[in-house]
Enzyme design. Structure first.
Site, PDB file in Angstrom:
ATOM      1  N   ASN A 106     -27.308  -2.489  -8.049  1.00 30.75           N
ATOM      2  CA  ASN A 106     -25.854  -3.087  -8.501  1.00 30.75           C
ATOM      3  C   ASN A 106     -25.312  -1.825  -9.238  1.00 30.75           C
ATOM      4  O   ASN A 106     -25.870  -1.001  -9.957  1.00 30.75           O
ATOM      5  CB  ASN A 106     -25.993  -4.148  -9.339  1.00 30.75           C
ATOM      6  CG  ASN A 106     -24.805  -4.866  -9.496  1.00 30.75           C
ATOM      7  OD1 ASN A 106     -23.609  -4.847  -9.040  1.00 30.75           O
ATOM      8  ND2 ASN A 106     -24.742  -5.599 -10.883  1.00 30.75           N
ATOM      9  N   HIS A 108     -22.202  -0.880 -12.098  1.00 35.16           N
ATOM     10  CA  HIS A 108     -21.444  -1.522 -13.360  1.00 35.16           C
ATOM     11  C   HIS A 108     -20.666  -0.643 -13.932  1.00 35.16           C
ATOM     12  O   HIS A 108     -21.155   0.275 -14.278  1.00 35.16           O
ATOM     13  CB  HIS A 108     -22.799  -2.140 -14.352  1.00 35.16           C
ATOM     14  CG  HIS A 108     -22.238  -3.024 -15.410  1.00 35.16           C
ATOM     15  ND1 HIS A 108     -21.787  -4.322 -15.209  1.00 35.16           N
ATOM     16  CD2 HIS A 108     -22.086  -2.712 -16.643  1.00 35.16           C
ATOM     17  CE1 HIS A 108     -21.447  -4.740 -16.247  1.00 35.16           C
ATOM     18  NE2 HIS A 108     -21.526  -3.690 -17.286  1.00 35.16           N
ATOM     19  N   SER A 135     -22.735   2.631 -14.420  1.00 39.33           N
ATOM     20  CA  SER A 135     -24.303   2.576 -14.287  1.00 39.33           C
ATOM     21  C   SER A 135     -24.633   2.120 -12.744  1.00 39.33           C
ATOM     22  O   SER A 135     -23.813   1.320 -12.394  1.00 39.33           O
ATOM     23  CB  SER A 135     -25.031   1.826 -15.360  1.00 39.33           C
ATOM     24  OG  SER A 135     -24.587   1.974 -16.695  1.00 39.33           O
ATOM     25  N   ASP A 144     -27.555  -7.735 -15.690  1.00 37.90           N
ATOM     26  CA  ASP A 144     -27.470  -6.398 -15.844  1.00 37.90           C
ATOM     27  C   ASP A 144     -28.471  -5.880 -16.728  1.00 37.90           C
ATOM     28  O   ASP A 144     -28.198  -4.919 -17.504  1.00 37.90           O
ATOM     29  CB  ASP A 144     -25.905  -5.922 -16.492  1.00 37.90           C
ATOM     30  CG  ASP A 144     -24.757  -6.345 -15.375  1.00 37.90           C
ATOM     31  OD1 ASP A 144     -23.833  -6.935 -16.097  1.00 37.90           O
ATOM     32  OD2 ASP A 144     -24.906  -6.350 -14.448  1.00 37.90           O
TER      33      ASP A 144
HETATM   34  C1  GRF Z   1     -16.555  -2.208  -9.700  1.00 41.79           C
HETATM   35  O1  GRF Z   1     -16.175  -1.368 -10.978  1.00 41.79           O
HETATM   36  C2  GRF Z   1     -17.714  -3.011 -10.228  1.00 41.79           C
HETATM   37  O2  GRF Z   1     -18.599  -2.379 -10.890  1.00 41.79           O
HETATM   38  C3  GRF Z   1     -17.421  -4.157 -10.777  1.00 41.79           C
HETATM   39  O3  GRF Z   1     -16.090  -4.591 -10.125  1.00 41.79           O
HETATM   40  C4  GRF Z   1     -15.598  -3.394  -9.475  1.00 41.79           C
HETATM   41  C5  GRF Z   1     -15.294  -3.660  -8.089  1.00 41.79           C
HETATM   42  O4  GRF Z   1     -14.537  -2.720  -7.457  1.00 41.79           O
HETATM   43  N1  GRF Z   1     -18.301  -5.261 -10.528  1.00 41.79           N
HETATM   44  P1  GRF Z   1     -14.275  -2.861  -5.898  1.00 41.79           P
HETATM   45  O5  GRF Z   1     -14.274  -4.141  -5.400  1.00 41.79           O
HETATM   46  O6  GRF Z   1     -15.447  -1.870  -5.405  1.00 41.79           O
HETATM   47  O7  GRF Z   1     -12.940  -1.812  -5.806  1.00 41.79           O
END
Ligand code: GRF
Length: 197
Positions: A106, A108, A135, A144
């Site tokens: 994942n 984050h 991360s 997370d």
């Molecule tokens: C990313 O920053 C991800 O870590 C978080 O939401 C955002 C999603 O962005 N969970 P995208 O949909 O890839 O533009």
């Protein structure tokens, strides 16, 4: 060649970067299917890159486990080497972590263990942090809380809004995601070993 199933909730800008990286014949991974927990804009990437998509709207299920069971049914036929949560704004139920783990990663938008959860960028700003980060983690049963596979600091600048800071974090997330999958593919990162640690 690692076969990936990617899961998203939103625009999919992280996923687009991965799909573009995978267009390089040297890149040892390719996305075989894209899934979402809603009618996400990023599902359009499937058409753009010629990749099958599926959507399992969370709102149609009574609870996380029944949503997870339906999602697993969509993922299973692809028997992915790796499940990539690239902007999925959902916690996977334990049954999915058991079935597909430890081959689940994942991204984050914070320097974990700082600011876990769904509002990481907002929380960093609210805390008055001078820096935050991005991360990539191995997904476990927590929020997370899994082993950190890669991370990098990102400064918080005066006058930053949530959107501006998030836009500065995302390019770092993308680079870490593409690099981490490369390291998993070439064995530099051993998810089995990390999940046992
Ligand atoms: C990313 O920053 C991800 O870590 C978080 O939401 C955002 C999603 O962005 N969970 P995208 O949909 O890839 O533009």
């Amino acid at each position: 060649m690692l076969e990936l199933v990617a899961l998203i909730s939103g625009a999919g800008s992280n996923l687009r970067a991965l799909l573009e990286a995978a267009e390089d014949a040297e890149y040892p991974a390719r996305v075989v299917a894209i899934g979402a927990d809603r009618d996400a804009d990023g599902l359009e990437l499937g058409e753009t890159f010629g990749i099958p998509t599926f959507s399992v709207p969370y709102s149609r299920f009574a609870d996380r486990e029944s949503w997870g069971a339906a999602l697993s049914e969509q993922i299973r036929p692809w028997s992915p080497d790796l499940l990539v949560l690239s902007g999925l704004m959902r916690i996977l139920p334990p049954s999915m972590v058991r079935e597909f783990g430890p081959n689940i990663i994942n991204t984050h938008p914070a320097y974990l263990p700082e600011f876990p959860g769904a509002h990481a960028v907002r929380d960093a700003l609210a805390a008055g942090a001078a820096e935050t980060g991005a991360s990539v983690i191995l997904v476990d049963d927590g929020v997370d809380s899994g082993p950190i596979l890669a991370q990098e600091r990102v400064p918080v600048l005066p006058g930053d809004t949530e959107a501006r800071l998030h836009d500065r974090i995302k390019p770092v997330e993308r680079r870490l995601l593409i690099g981490t999958i490369l390291d998993i593919a070439n064995g530099t990162i051993d998810l089995q070993e990390l999940s046992r640690a």
